[in-house]
Design an enzyme around this catalytic site. Structure first.
Site, mmCIF file in Angstrom:
data_model
loop_
_atom_site.group_PDB
_atom_site.id
_atom_site.type_symbol
_atom_site.label_atom_id
_atom_site.label_comp_id
_atom_site.label_asym_id
_atom_site.label_seq_id
_atom_site.Cartn_x
_atom_site.Cartn_y
_atom_site.Cartn_z
ATOM 1 N N ASP A 120 0.895 -1.307 0.214
ATOM 2 C CA ASP A 120 0.117 0.021 0.038
ATOM 3 C C ASP A 120 0.822 1.351 -0.015
ATOM 4 O O ASP A 120 2.016 1.001 0.405
ATOM 5 C CB ASP A 120 -0.801 0.016 1.204
ATOM 6 C CG ASP A 120 -1.678 1.283 1.425
ATOM 7 O OD1 ASP A 120 -2.458 1.502 0.389
ATOM 8 O OD2 ASP A 120 -1.426 1.979 2.490
ATOM 9 N N ASP A 179 -0.102 5.257 1.004
ATOM 10 C CA ASP A 179 -0.318 6.265 2.078
ATOM 11 C C ASP A 179 -0.190 5.363 3.385
ATOM 12 O O ASP A 179 -0.917 4.590 3.765
ATOM 13 C CB ASP A 179 -1.707 6.921 1.826
ATOM 14 C CG ASP A 179 -1.748 7.533 0.485
ATOM 15 O OD1 ASP A 179 -0.894 8.329 0.330
ATOM 16 O OD2 ASP A 179 -2.870 7.603 -0.125
ATOM 17 N N ASP A 231 -1.800 -0.692 5.918
ATOM 18 C CA ASP A 231 -1.990 -0.074 7.120
ATOM 19 C C ASP A 231 -3.289 0.188 7.412
ATOM 20 O O ASP A 231 -3.911 1.002 8.506
ATOM 21 C CB ASP A 231 -1.167 1.339 7.390
ATOM 22 C CG ASP A 231 -1.762 2.275 6.565
ATOM 23 O OD1 ASP A 231 -2.231 2.161 5.169
ATOM 24 O OD2 ASP A 231 -1.990 3.436 6.935
HETATM 25 C C1 BG6 Z 1 -5.591 5.826 0.054
HETATM 26 C C2 BG6 Z 1 -5.786 6.665 1.582
HETATM 27 O O1 BG6 Z 1 -4.362 5.495 -0.151
HETATM 28 O O2 BG6 Z 1 -5.999 6.738 -0.953
HETATM 29 C C3 BG6 Z 1 -7.354 7.125 1.646
HETATM 30 O O3 BG6 Z 1 -5.534 5.570 2.642
HETATM 31 C C4 BG6 Z 1 -7.655 7.966 0.504
HETATM 32 O O4 BG6 Z 1 -7.411 7.935 2.761
HETATM 33 C C5 BG6 Z 1 -7.396 7.165 -0.867
HETATM 34 O O5 BG6 Z 1 -8.856 8.432 0.679
HETATM 35 C C6 BG6 Z 1 -7.773 8.106 -2.157
HETATM 36 O O6 BG6 Z 1 -6.739 9.031 -2.337
HETATM 37 P P1 BG6 Z 1 -6.578 10.346 -3.376
HETATM 38 O O7 BG6 Z 1 -5.418 10.608 -3.277
HETATM 39 O O8 BG6 Z 1 -7.093 9.548 -4.620
HETATM 40 O O9 BG6 Z 1 -7.739 11.085 -2.987
HETATM 41 MG MG MG Z 2 -2.473 3.101 3.801
#
Ligand code: BG6
Ligand code: MG
Length: 215
Positions: free
Chosen positions: A8, A10, A170
């Site tokens: 993953d 983020d 996570d």
């Molecule tokens: C995930 C995050 O990796 O990506 C989420 O953990 C987030 O919290 C999701 O909403 C979507 O991300 P983005 O950057 O497309 O808004």
């Molecule tokens: Mg994550």
């Protein structure tokens, strides 16, 4: 035998989970939602931007049309993306680069499996782009974690069977997605108490030992 590790993004490879929280908090404040907290943010981990927005909107009685919701999600994304301008390789979590290099030396393939549509931008800014054999992200998928789609696409791009893949996650949604997809799951950080994970670790430095469990 483990042939691939899917990470993953983020909160696993980079510290962007904090920036997501701050951007949602700014939007919540603007909507006069005072009690949006880190506990709410835990449920936003792993899920799509629109699903994350719903977690914020649960905290207000106000009703929003689909069009308004799309505008709010876009507003949050603009705040988030502008906070990414300072992102650099120093925001890669400790141990990530070393572990990816270790996997490469062992002939184990690597991929990113993230809900984020900002994945290419983040990989570029943190100099992680090009380190992986495949990238699967919110730009490839139609279904958000806990659906396994993002990980199954990663496995397909790698040419590895799901049962030979380990996911590092996570989020509870991500652990669920990995297990539904027939993969092994290593929980880190916020997901460390998820009972569905095959193993839980506190920091990426423990990944070497965790991997031996599946050998
Ligand atoms: C995930 C995050 O990796 O990506 C989420 O953990 C987030 O919290 C999701 O909403 C979507 O991300 P983005 O950057 O497309 O808004
Ligand atoms: Mg994550």
């Amino acid at each position: 035998m483990i042939k691939a590790v899917i990470f993953d993004l983020d909160g696993v490879l980079v510290t962007t989970d904090e920036l997501h929280f701050e951007a949602w908090k700014t939007l919540a404040d603007k909507l006069d939602i005072k009690d949006f907290t880190k506990a709410d943010n835990v449920r936003q981990r792993g899920v799509s931007r629109m699903a994350s927005l719903e977690v914020v909107l649960e905290k207000t009685d106000r009703a929003f049309s689909e069009e308004e919701k799309l505008a709010l999600a876009e507003e949050k994304n603009e705040i988030y993306v502008s906070s990414l301008s300072a992102l650099s390789e120093t925001d890669v979590l400790s141990g990530a680069n070393e572990f990816i290099d270790y996997l490469k030396s062992k002939g184990i393939k690597t991929a990113v499996g993230s809900a984020s549509k900002n994945t290419p931008l983040i990989l570029e800014k943190t100099k992680l782009a090009g380190k992986f054999d495949a990238v699967s992200c919110g730009l490839d998928t139609t279904k958000s974690k806990p659906d396994p789609e993002v990980f199954l696409i990663a496995a397909k791009k790698l040419g590895v069977a799901p049962c030979d893949c380990v996911v590092v996650e996570d989020s509870d949604a991500g652990i669920e997605a990995a297990k539904t997809g027939g993969m092994y799951a290593i929980a880190v950080g916020a997901a460390e108490y998820n009972p569905k994970a095959d193993v839980a670790i506190k920091a990426l430095e423990s990944l070497y030992r965790a991997l031996t469990i599946f050998a």
